[in-house]
Motif scaffolding. Structure first.
Motif, mmCIF file in Angstrom:
data_model
loop_
_atom_site.group_PDB
_atom_site.id
_atom_site.type_symbol
_atom_site.label_atom_id
_atom_site.label_comp_id
_atom_site.label_asym_id
_atom_site.label_seq_id
_atom_site.Cartn_x
_atom_site.Cartn_y
_atom_site.Cartn_z
ATOM 1 N N ARG A 149 -47.179 -1.610 -10.335
ATOM 2 C CA ARG A 149 -46.161 -1.938 -9.332
ATOM 3 C C ARG A 149 -46.804 -2.463 -8.054
ATOM 4 O O ARG A 149 -46.385 -3.455 -7.487
ATOM 5 N N GLY A 155 -48.119 2.351 -4.542
ATOM 6 C CA GLY A 155 -47.080 1.904 -5.466
ATOM 7 C C GLY A 155 -46.178 3.004 -5.981
ATOM 8 O O GLY A 155 -45.369 2.794 -6.881
ATOM 9 N N SER A 156 -46.267 4.217 -5.398
ATOM 10 C CA SER A 156 -45.462 5.342 -5.898
ATOM 11 C C SER A 156 -44.011 5.298 -5.407
ATOM 12 O O SER A 156 -43.170 6.049 -5.901
ATOM 13 N N GLY A 157 -43.733 4.434 -4.445
ATOM 14 C CA GLY A 157 -42.356 4.312 -3.948
ATOM 15 C C GLY A 157 -42.140 4.918 -2.570
ATOM 16 O O GLY A 157 -40.989 5.102 -2.143
ATOM 17 N N LYS A 158 -43.209 5.201 -1.843
ATOM 18 C CA LYS A 158 -43.088 5.809 -0.511
ATOM 19 C C LYS A 158 -42.293 4.950 0.472
ATOM 20 O O LYS A 158 -41.405 5.449 1.140
ATOM 21 N N SER A 159 -42.676 3.664 0.539
ATOM 22 C CA SER A 159 -42.021 2.801 1.537
ATOM 23 C C SER A 159 -40.534 2.686 1.240
ATOM 24 O O SER A 159 -39.699 2.730 2.146
ATOM 25 N N THR A 160 -40.220 2.547 -0.056
ATOM 26 C CA THR A 160 -38.807 2.464 -0.471
ATOM 27 C C THR A 160 -38.058 3.718 -0.046
ATOM 28 O O THR A 160 -36.980 3.647 0.558
ATOM 29 N N ARG A 183 -38.045 8.188 -11.510
ATOM 30 C CA ARG A 183 -36.582 8.113 -11.626
ATOM 31 C C ARG A 183 -36.121 6.874 -10.867
ATOM 32 O O ARG A 183 -36.928 6.208 -10.218
ATOM 33 N N ARG A 194 -47.059 -6.623 -6.321
ATOM 34 C CA ARG A 194 -46.577 -7.092 -5.018
ATOM 35 C C ARG A 194 -47.444 -8.221 -4.477
ATOM 36 O O ARG A 194 -47.001 -9.001 -3.653
HETATM 37 P P1 ADP Z 1 -45.489 2.421 -1.908
HETATM 38 O O1 ADP Z 1 -44.994 2.324 -0.496
HETATM 39 O O2 ADP Z 1 -45.685 3.844 -2.350
HETATM 40 O O3 ADP Z 1 -46.694 1.580 -2.178
HETATM 41 P P2 ADP Z 1 -43.120 0.872 -2.617
HETATM 42 O O4 ADP Z 1 -41.943 1.598 -2.103
HETATM 43 O O5 ADP Z 1 -43.597 -0.323 -1.816
HETATM 44 O O6 ADP Z 1 -44.350 1.889 -2.860
HETATM 45 O O7 ADP Z 1 -42.814 0.446 -4.118
HETATM 46 C C1 ADP Z 1 -43.749 -0.296 -4.899
HETATM 47 C C2 ADP Z 1 -42.964 -1.257 -5.820
HETATM 48 O O8 ADP Z 1 -42.208 -0.485 -6.764
HETATM 49 C C3 ADP Z 1 -41.953 -2.119 -5.064
HETATM 50 O O9 ADP Z 1 -41.913 -3.387 -5.685
HETATM 51 C C4 ADP Z 1 -40.636 -1.377 -5.250
HETATM 52 O O10 ADP Z 1 -39.520 -2.228 -5.194
HETATM 53 C C5 ADP Z 1 -40.793 -0.731 -6.613
HETATM 54 N N1 ADP Z 1 -40.132 0.594 -6.708
HETATM 55 C C6 ADP Z 1 -40.030 1.537 -5.743
HETATM 56 N N2 ADP Z 1 -39.384 2.643 -6.179
HETATM 57 C C7 ADP Z 1 -39.080 2.389 -7.487
HETATM 58 C C8 ADP Z 1 -38.392 3.153 -8.516
HETATM 59 N N3 ADP Z 1 -37.924 4.384 -8.292
HETATM 60 N N4 ADP Z 1 -38.258 2.574 -9.718
HETATM 61 C C9 ADP Z 1 -38.753 1.326 -9.962
HETATM 62 N N5 ADP Z 1 -39.396 0.550 -9.047
HETATM 63 C C10 ADP Z 1 -39.550 1.068 -7.831
#
Ligand code: ADP
Ligand code: TYD
Length: 210
Positions: free
Chosen positions: A147, A16-21, A191, A151
């Motif tokens: 986060r 949930g740290s935002g890696k995939s995004t 951020r 999901r």
């Molecule tokens: P991971 O791949 O590390 O598990 P995701 O990219 O899937 O993380 O992000 C987890 C959740 O947090 C998703 O719902 C995404 O839309 C949200 N998210 C990602 N980056 C941010 C951010 N910088 N601020 C707020 N929410 C975010």
């Protein structure tokens, strides 16, 4: 921009740290610059590895011991490397991978018994490749866990180990950057997605033109 110094790029961090995004945003930005980019992920990224992924991320938390997990993650990684990553690098593509061997070092190697030596030895013997550049996204485990669980993906086996486990992972990833200072870059994940993506792109471009 054709300097291959950063051709194999990985993203690491807790759930949930935002890696995939960020992996997706970076792939979009590189493609917009005309760089042929393959976006892939672990566990998975090839047909065989996706089959193994289902064994790993679904089901009851204590389904596998940490040693069994290391073997399964390595089997998946070997297939991914042979079928997806190495062919892409050989074609001259830039490969962005959402998690790689550092996840095994931290998830299996540093949190559930001292298995780091096993993870490192197995990696050396069966994978033998490190990324050129690794972005470790740092994030408050409580926020990241919320986060991730929000999901509701049905793939929550590791999230179900709970907050203490995520805290240990966060410390493990931070320490890992010190083990591999040449390729690991710590990124502040608290951020906006766009601000993080700008930061990552700037750091990558600095490496590519170095
Ligand atoms: P991971 O791949 O590390 O598990 P995701 O990219 O899937 O993380 O992000 C987890 C959740 O947090 C998703 O719902 C995404 O839309 C949200 N998210 C990602 N980056 C941010 C951010 N910088 N601020 C707020 N929410 C975010
Ligand atoms: P992933 O789909 O990246 O999860 P998330 O989007 O929640 O970050 O990975 C699935 C789970 O597998 C995740 O909890 C981390 C774990 N994992 C390991 O324990 N070891 C590994 O080597 C890898 C690649 C993943």
């Amino acid at each position: 921009m054709t300097d291959p110094a950063a051709q194999f790029i990985t993203f690491e961090g807790i759930d949930g740290s935002g890696k995939s995004t960020q992996a997706r945003l970076l792939a979009d930005r590189l493609r917009a610059r005309g760089i042929d980019t393959l976006l892939t992920r672990e566990p998975g990224g090839s047909d065989g590895a996706e089959d193994i992924r289902r064994l790993l991320v679904e089901g009851e938390a204590h389904r596998w011991s940490a040693v069994t997990e290391i073997l399964l993650f390595n089997a998946a990684r070997r297939d991914h490397l042979e079928k997806t990553i190495e062919p892409a690098l050989a074609r001259g593509q830039t490969v962005i991978c959402d998690r790689f061997a550092d996840s095994t070092r931290v998830y299996q190697g540093a949190t559930r018994g001292d298995l780091r030596l096993l993870a490192d030895r197995l990696h050396e013997l069966t994978i033998g490749r490190e990324p050129d550049l690794t972005f470790i996204i740092e994030m408050d485990p409580e926020v990241a866990l919320a986060r991730g669980l929000a999901r509701n993906s049905g793939e929550d086996r590791f999230e179900s180990f709970g907050l203490e486990f995520q805290n240990a992972l966060a410390r493990g990833f931070h320490a890992l950057a010190g083990d591999f200072p040449g390729r690991c870059v710590l990124i502040d994940g608290a951020r906006s997605s766009a601000a993080i993506a700008d930061d990552i792109e700037t750091r990558l471009l600095a490496r590519m033109t170095r």
